[in-house]
Write a protein that holds these residues in place. Sequence first.
Motif, short mmCIF file in Angstrom:
data_model
loop_
_atom_site.label_atom_id
_atom_site.label_comp_id
_atom_site.label_asym_id
_atom_site.label_seq_id
_atom_site.Cartn_x
_atom_site.Cartn_y
_atom_site.Cartn_z
N ASN A 193 0.87 -1.18 0.00
CA ASN A 193 0.00 0.00 0.00
C ASN A 193 0.91 1.23 0.00
O ASN A 193 1.75 1.36 0.89
N TYR A 224 -2.52 -7.42 3.53
CA TYR A 224 -3.34 -7.70 2.34
C TYR A 224 -3.02 -9.08 1.78
O TYR A 224 -3.14 -9.32 0.58
N LYS A 254 -8.69 -6.54 7.64
CA LYS A 254 -8.47 -6.54 6.20
C LYS A 254 -9.00 -7.83 5.58
O LYS A 254 -9.56 -7.84 4.49
N GLY A 339 -3.87 -6.32 -3.22
CA GLY A 339 -4.52 -5.27 -2.45
C GLY A 339 -5.71 -4.66 -3.14
O GLY A 339 -6.26 -5.22 -4.10
#
Length: 427
Positions: A193, A224, A254, A339
């Motif tokens: 990210n 992720y 997540k 992601g």
Amino acid sequence: MIQDPFKPAKRVAGQRQDVWSIVNEAAAAYNQEHGAGSVVNMGQGFFGYNPPEFVLDAARDALGKVDCNQYSPTKGRPRLKQAIADAYSPFFGKKIDPEKEVTITTGANEGMLSAFMGFLEPGDEVIVFEPFFDQYISNIEMPGGKVVYVPLQPPKDGATKTTSAGEWTLDMKELESKITDRTRMIVINTPHNPVGKVFSRDELQAIGDLCVKHNIIILSDEVYDRLYYVPFTRAATLSPEVANLTLTVGSGGKCFYCTGWRVGYLIGPEHLIKYVSAAHTRICYSSVSPLQEATAVAFEQADKHNFWEESKTEMKGKMDRFNEIWKELGLPYSDPEGGYFVLVNLAKVKLPEDYDFPPHVASRPRDFKLSWFFIKELGIAAIPPTEFFTDANAHIVEDWLRFAVCKDDEVLEKAKERLRGLKKYIQ
């Protein structure tokens, strides 16, 4: 001289306005003018939909249990630690000991803070790759650590054509040059990210070899880890020597679309994890009991519901559908390997020269101006990625914006429609 009792500590004083408050300020102004909820929020990475019913049912059931409404053991509820050990043992190629190699934290962020608190003394150095999740920095600095930055470099032609997120590269010679006798840890984030890069096995092996050579702890942020669209390697699986130095960070929020639950976890060898657990105990003692229980059930039942494969397929579908707009507009983007974020290059977008940006936006890099303009003129929120770079390297991404696609399909379609308003500004 009498000290001012209300003077804040340096760690929180004098900070410039953060990206979240700037974006939220602009969004609030747009909503005030156009009606509540008018902004299409593609900025912050929270899900626009609920977890699946089997996860919600687990949370409802947990609230009815007496022990789930009281303190959990500080290192985590045994059922959740066992569920995580069972879920991850096949990936790690070994049987994970839930009592000695797993600890539960109040979100992955607090887990990383616990890792830094557990190992850093003032002056110890931690290497972080740019762009970075902004919380890394304060988490390292709180215990007195020093952040040492190494930037990922975007594809050379990323401004003119769509490229793979995997083409953001790490200069290994530069990385090794930043290692000193004070280097205690290296932070890896994969899937990454905001880039969406999944570090290859070769890249991770090169980093791992350096860490073995210099005896450096790897903090591998893999929150992720269930959303990858190319082969995914976990740092702790590279070799026994690398595993001995690696703490893997995970996130129940997540995994199961419930970021507000704040259930995180770390997996690692006992000689590392016990100090993370000790720091976690001092920071918040224990984490939310009913949501730990619900997350345990979610892990236990996920395979039965084919959740992991469906989750990955659904997110990749959202990513592909949303990114059609960039092809339509002729704007290059960095095609994510994992992601739910996508970086888009907006060098072709010409902002009006006389546009009235407020001073706190006008003084920031171009991506902040792009973000403000997108909200005020198009009604769509996106995040400027220079927030995740040092000032010295912000130029690398000043033409990019980050969009989060973990939203309902109707929101993605509304976003695409509004983005068509860019056509008159593209040159």
